[in-house]
Design an enzyme around this catalytic site. Sequence first.
Site, PDB file in Angstrom:
ATOM      1  N   LYS A 173      49.091  64.288  26.419  1.00  0.00           N
ATOM      2  CA  LYS A 173      49.776  63.156  27.046  1.00  0.00           C
ATOM      3  C   LYS A 173      49.816  61.998  26.065  1.00  0.00           C
ATOM      4  O   LYS A 173      48.818  61.700  25.412  1.00  0.00           O
ATOM      5  CB  LYS A 173      48.988  62.730  28.301  1.00  0.00           C
ATOM      6  CG  LYS A 173      49.602  61.559  29.054  1.00  0.00           C
ATOM      7  CD  LYS A 173      50.624  62.058  30.035  1.00  0.00           C
ATOM      8  CE  LYS A 173      51.328  60.910  30.752  1.00  0.00           C
ATOM      9  NZ  LYS A 173      52.315  60.227  29.909  1.00  0.00           N
ATOM     10  N   LYS A 221      40.935  57.995  25.242  1.00  0.00           N
ATOM     11  CA  LYS A 221      41.214  57.326  26.515  1.00  0.00           C
ATOM     12  C   LYS A 221      41.096  58.307  27.680  1.00  0.00           C
ATOM     13  O   LYS A 221      40.495  57.995  28.715  1.00  0.00           O
ATOM     14  CB  LYS A 221      42.619  56.710  26.495  1.00  0.00           C
ATOM     15  CG  LYS A 221      42.796  55.577  25.507  1.00  0.00           C
ATOM     16  CD  LYS A 221      44.251  55.106  25.470  1.00  0.00           C
ATOM     17  CE  LYS A 221      44.474  54.118  24.340  1.00  0.00           C
ATOM     18  NZ  LYS A 221      45.860  53.617  24.284  1.00  0.00           N
ATOM     19  N   LYS A 267      50.970  61.864  20.783  1.00  0.00           N
ATOM     20  CA  LYS A 267      51.747  60.665  20.453  1.00  0.00           C
ATOM     21  C   LYS A 267      53.006  61.080  19.738  1.00  0.00           C
ATOM     22  O   LYS A 267      53.048  62.098  19.031  1.00  0.00           O
ATOM     23  CB  LYS A 267      50.946  59.723  19.551  1.00  0.00           C
ATOM     24  CG  LYS A 267      51.356  58.267  19.727  1.00  0.00           C
ATOM     25  CD  LYS A 267      50.898  57.748  21.091  1.00  0.00           C
ATOM     26  CE  LYS A 267      51.221  56.280  21.251  1.00  0.00           C
ATOM     27  NZ  LYS A 267      50.635  55.759  22.512  1.00  0.00           N
ATOM     28  N   THR A 287      49.229  48.801  32.081  1.00  0.00           N
ATOM     29  CA  THR A 287      48.415  48.526  30.896  1.00  0.00           C
ATOM     30  C   THR A 287      47.895  47.094  30.935  1.00  0.00           C
ATOM     31  O   THR A 287      46.714  46.840  30.683  1.00  0.00           O
ATOM     32  CB  THR A 287      49.226  48.754  29.607  1.00  0.00           C
ATOM     33  OG1 THR A 287      49.720  50.097  29.597  1.00  0.00           O
ATOM     34  CG2 THR A 287      48.363  48.527  28.379  1.00  0.00           C
ATOM     35  N   ASN A 346      56.098  44.039  26.561  1.00  0.00           N
ATOM     36  CA  ASN A 346      55.790  44.366  27.954  1.00  0.00           C
ATOM     37  C   ASN A 346      54.333  44.097  28.290  1.00  0.00           C
ATOM     38  O   ASN A 346      54.014  43.472  29.305  1.00  0.00           O
ATOM     39  CB  ASN A 346      56.117  45.833  28.237  1.00  0.00           C
ATOM     40  CG  ASN A 346      55.731  46.236  29.657  1.00  0.00           C
ATOM     41  OD1 ASN A 346      56.226  45.681  30.620  1.00  0.00           O
ATOM     42  ND2 ASN A 346      54.822  47.194  29.776  1.00  0.00           N
ATOM     43  N   SER A 359      50.048  56.503  34.327  1.00  0.00           N
ATOM     44  CA  SER A 359      50.935  57.620  33.983  1.00  0.00           C
ATOM     45  C   SER A 359      50.407  58.923  34.587  1.00  0.00           C
ATOM     46  O   SER A 359      51.172  59.761  35.069  1.00  0.00           O
ATOM     47  CB  SER A 359      51.054  57.770  32.463  1.00  0.00           C
ATOM     48  OG  SER A 359      52.051  56.923  31.943  1.00  0.00           O
TER      49      SER A 359
END
Length: 415
Positions: A71, A95, A107, A191, A222, A349
Amino acid sequence: MPAPGENVLTNTQNAVQDALSRLGYDETVYDLLREPVRVFTVRIPVRMDDGHTEVFTGYRAQHNDAIGPTKGGIRFHPNVTLDEVKALSIWMSLKCGIFDLPYGGAKGGIICDPRKMSLPEQERLARGYVRAISQIVGPTKDIPAPDVYTNPQIMAWMYDEFSHIREYDSPGFITGKPLVLGGSQGRNQATALGVVIAMREAAIRLNKEVKDLRVLVQGFGNVGSNVALILHDLGAKVIGISDAGGGLYNENGLNIPELVDQKDSFGMVTSSYQNVITNEEFLTQACDVLIPAALENQLHEGNAGDIQASIVVEAANGPTTPAADEILNERGVLVLPDVLANAGGVTVSYFEWVQNNQGFYWTEEEVNQRLEEMMVKSVHNILTTAERYDVSPRLAAYMVGIRPFAEAMRWRGWV
C-alpha cells in the site's frame, strides 16, 4: 532542497539495520528488508496538448508483502528519484507495522512537473502510468493512493483506467478517491488530523495544551493547509506558514481560513503577499511547535541547532536528516517521526479499502473516532518504547514498525 550528501534511502536503511539489531534479528532479516522485494521502472508516452509526444519515467516500489498486499501513494514531482521511491516504500511498511495494518509498504512516483501541465495532459499521464503498472497492482496485490501533487481527481482517472483494463469495477484498487466513486468520509483531512492528534498527545506529555501553543507549518499543500486549519479551529496560534515561494510569519497569528481560501491547487499562496521570508529563515523563527509538511531533508545539520521549537511533528516524509535528529534530541526537542505522525493518511486509506471490500460505508464521525483511537494508542506506544529502550522516538518507531515484518518472514520460512 536535500541537505548536501544526504541520501534518504541510505539513511533509512541504516535506521532499519539499527532497529533490527537492537531487537536481536540477524543480518539475513536486514538483507531482505533493506530493499523492496520488487521495483518497476516504466516509460510512459504522453501526447501533449501541442501535439508532440513526451516520454515520462515512473516507478513503483513494493517493499515487503509478507503480511499482506502492499500500500502506498503515487507522487507527481520533478525531483522524484528511484532511491526516494524505495525509501518511501520502506517508510510505508513502518507505518503499517506501527498501526497494525494488514499491509506492506509501497510507493510510486513519476518524474514530471504537473504545475506546468494541463489537466488533460495530467489525465493522459495518470492513465498511462496505470496501464504500465497494471500487472503488479490491484486490490489484493498493491493499492495506490494520493501523494505529493496528486489528488482525488487523479485517483479517479487511475481507478477508471484500471476498471477498463480489468473489465470490471474495482473500487478497492485505489484509495483517496472522490466520495461518489467509493472514497471514504474523512480521507481528505486524515493525514492532517492524525498530525494534530499526535501533536496534542505530545503536548500533553509536556503538560501543555494545544490552545496555548504557537505553531509554524512549513508547506501549505493538502496536509499543511489542513493542519493549519484544524489547529486554528482548536484555538492554537498559527504564527507562520510557508510554501515553495517562502514563508509568512506574524507573531500575533495568521488568518488561516483566508490563506486557505487563497491558495492554489499546488499549495501556493505567498506570491500574493509582501514581506515573504525565505524557507531557511522561516524554519528558525520563534515558536513552540514546528510542523514540517513539505519535502525531505528540510531540517539538517546546518539549521537544527537554530530550531526554536520544543516539539517537532513531522507531517512530511523524511523532513529531518539523521544528523539533525541527533542534534534535536540532544537539545531536548521532542521529535515525533513521520512514520508515526503522518500515518493518518494510510490508516484512513485502510478504512476506505475495508469499506470498499464490504460495500458498507461509515460516517465521518465513525472514521475520525477510529483514527483517533489508533493514533493515540500508537503515539503512546512509541513514546513508551523510547523510554523503555532509552532511544529516540524515531528509533523506537522503527523498532515497533519493522518487527511485524521480521516475524511474518520468520513464520513464512523466508529467513
